[in-house]
Design a protein around this motif. Structure first.
Motif: not given
Length: 266
Positions: A16-41
């Motif tokens: 689930p997308a909620t799991t990806l956000r949880f991994y990000e919050r826990e420092g397991l999945l660093p994520v870049a963002r677009t100029s519009s602020g969207y997560r980009q993997y």
């Protein structure tokens, strides 16, 4: 190199997308963002999520996965292999202990069945000869056979007399537990109750995992009360807590990963 939005990565990785956000919050999945602020993997992120998922399927907790990712980020396959061997060896030993415990428990169940089958079919009241084997451990009663069956755990009011309203898990373990609940409730029907509790309706094939989580939750948060009802192809769960602990119940059911950090009393 391919790029993914969060919904696309969730679909590719099977989480689930909620799991990806949880991994990000826990420092397991660093994520870049677009100029519009969207997560980009990227493809590398997809492989990282698959690695985390594989580690979770091996029963590794998040703190060990976090350390393992540090080794994985080093880029040396040999180091990852060696670290995994150590962790999985420990998991094998733990699983063996659980298997032994289950065999003992199964033996007790078989002995109880044998005892019951040997009892005379009297039409009168039970007498001392009908007593259950005294060496069986105290356990919650199994649900009776029938179209609907319910298992009740002591109410929050009954437990509140002796249980402080505080979770015994630390921050990392608490986040791991919350993730387990949210994976279980993914796609389930969840209803907020007037008293702040939650009710959920899940497929019956999740009942075994649900029961294990309830037992684990009672150990760290004994002030919770759970009621489990089996209804055909579904299982219905009602969870409640004493006044002041409603946010802790909500954290188990609600799909916002940030709730774990906001509600953990540790």
């Amino acid at each position: 190199m391919s790029t993914y939005r969060i919904s696309q990565l969730a679909e590719c990785a099977g989480v689930p997308a909620t799991t990806l956000r949880f991994y990000e919050r826990e420092g397991l999945l660093p994520v870049a963002r677009t100029s519009s602020g969207y997560r980009q993997y990227t493809d590398s992120d997809r492989e990282r999520v698959q690695f985390i998922t594989a580690a979770k399927h091996l029963g590794l907790p998040l703190d060990q996965i976090r350390e393992l990712l540090t080794v994985w980020d080093g880029g040396r396959c040999r180091s990852v292999r060696d670290e995994l061997q150590l962790l999985i060896t420990t998991q094998v030993a733990t699983a063996s202990e659980r298997i032994d415990d289950l065999r003992i428990f199964r033996g007790r169940l078989a002995a109880a069945l044998t005892h019951l089958r040997e009892l005379p079919a009297n039409d009168g009241p039970c007498d001392p000869a009908c007593s259950f084997p005294p060496d069986l451990p105290a356990r919650p009663p199994a649900p009776p056979l029938g179209r609907r069956a319910a298992v009740a755990i002591p109410t929050a009011a009954e437990q509140h007399e002796s249980a402080p309203i505080a979770c015994s898990l630390d921050g990392s373990a608490y986040g791991d537990r919350i993730e387990e609940w949210r994976r279980l409730f993914d796609g389930a029907e969840v209803e907020r109750l007037p008293d702040g509790g939650r009710a959920a309706r899940l497929p019956a094939d999740r009942a075994a995992v649900l029961a294990q989580l309830i037992v684990a939750e009672q150990r760290c948060c004994p002030f919770f009360s759970f009621r489990l009802t089996f209804a055909g192809a579904h299982v219905e769960l009602v969870a409640q807590a004493p006044e002041g602990a409603e946010p802790l119940v909500a954290a188990l059911f609600d799909q916002d990963p940030s709730a774990a950090g906001e509600t953990c009393p540790c």
